[in-house]
Write a protein that holds these residues in place. Structure first.
Motif, PDB file in Angstrom:
ATOM      1  N   ASP A   1    -104.804   8.666  15.765  1.00 30.64           N
ATOM      2  CA  ASP A   1    -104.974  10.155  15.478  1.00 30.64           C
ATOM      3  C   ASP A   1    -105.593  10.340  14.288  1.00 30.64           C
ATOM      4  O   ASP A   1    -105.163   9.635  13.118  1.00 30.64           O
TER       5      ASP A   1
ATOM      6  N   LYS B   1    -112.398   4.586  11.629  1.00 32.23           N
ATOM      7  CA  LYS B   1    -111.587   4.020  12.632  1.00 32.23           C
ATOM      8  C   LYS B   1    -111.825   2.674  12.789  1.00 32.23           C
ATOM      9  O   LYS B   1    -111.038   1.706  13.256  1.00 32.23           O
TER      10      LYS B   1
ATOM     11  N   SER C   1    -105.207   0.633  16.334  1.00 34.10           N
ATOM     12  CA  SER C   1    -106.163   1.082  17.425  1.00 34.10           C
ATOM     13  C   SER C   1    -107.185   1.881  16.919  1.00 34.10           C
ATOM     14  O   SER C   1    -106.964   2.771  15.867  1.00 34.10           O
ATOM     15  N   GLU C   2    -108.467   1.837  17.351  1.00 36.86           N
ATOM     16  CA  GLU C   2    -109.560   2.915  17.059  1.00 36.86           C
ATOM     17  C   GLU C   2    -109.072   4.327  17.539  1.00 36.86           C
ATOM     18  O   GLU C   2    -109.938   5.090  17.083  1.00 36.86           O
ATOM     19  N   LYS C   3    -108.307   4.417  18.334  1.00 34.77           N
ATOM     20  CA  LYS C   3    -107.780   5.621  19.061  1.00 34.77           C
ATOM     21  C   LYS C   3    -106.724   6.469  18.103  1.00 34.77           C
ATOM     22  O   LYS C   3    -106.346   7.350  18.636  1.00 34.77           O
TER      23      LYS C   3
END
Length: 215
Positions: free
Chosen positions: A159, A144, A155-157
């Motif tokens: 899923d 990520k 985004s590193e967030k």
């Protein structure tokens, strides 16, 4: 772009020959033990199991829990991990072993692994790829971070499964590439794309949006 990243990293670092293990069960043990710890600590725990002759599902099930905990103590969280090793060992034996489980589809085997206590998506996918040679890409925090900095995701967030499917949709469905690419990402992020990045001499710096913004 994803394949370009793989090719550049492979040319720079060479083959990583990951996952280091003598057999498929050792791969699974390593995947469980490496949760929330470094690989060097996992190696110490696995070495303890090997030296004492306990690195098999049968022996782990027979082993007193307190002894098992002491042997895997270097890997941390040894209470939980001892329980998980016993659960996985029992599951493997009761399911007919690797040969029987290998006949299941990727989806069925993945869902079965995810139903076991303590096995999340990254651990399940590591077992699928490295122990069962199933074509599934392993995503971790390094993945990520790297693809976010390269500008390939927003985004590193993101899923877990969304990123996994994006990657699988942009590289050949080749087990060797899945294997090497995951290992190369880990190598890149340990040496260059750290939390505090070391951009000098990074092999993919020219592809990096993060570096462009920083400059």
């Amino acid at each position: 772009m994803f394949l370009n990243v793989y090719e550049v990293l492979f040319k720079f670092f060479g083959p990583q020959n990951w996952w280091p293990a003598d057999d498929r069960f050792e791969v699974c043990v390593g995947a469980i033990l490496t949760q929330n710890t470094s690989w060097s600590n996992v190696e110490k725990a696995i070495r303890n199991l090997k030296v004492h002759g306990y690195l098999s599902p049968e022996r782990i099930l027979e082993l007193d829990s307190d002894i098992l905990k002491s042997l895997i103590r270097p890997a941390g969280f040894y209470n939980q991990k001892a329980e998980r090793l016993k659960i996985f060992s029992r599951f493997l034996l009761e399911s007919g072993g690797f040969e029987s489980l290998s006949k299941l589809s990727n989806y069925s085997l993945r869902e079965t692994l995810l139903s076991l206590k303590g096995i999340g998506k990254e651990t399940a996918d590591s077992i699928l790829l490295y122990a069962f040679s199933k074509p599934i890409f392993v995503v971790d925090a390094y993945t990520k971070r790297l693809f976010y900095r390269l500008g390939l995701i927003d985004s590193e967030k993101i899923d877990y499964d969304k990123l996994r499917k994006i990657i699988e949709g942009n590289i050949p469905a080749d087990i060797t590439i899945y294997n090497e690419f995951h290992a190369l990402i880990v190598r890149e992020c340990k040496e260059f794309c750290r939390k505090k990045p070391v951009c000098e001499n990074c092999p993919i710096v020219r592809m990096c949006r993060f570096y462009e913004r920083k400059g």
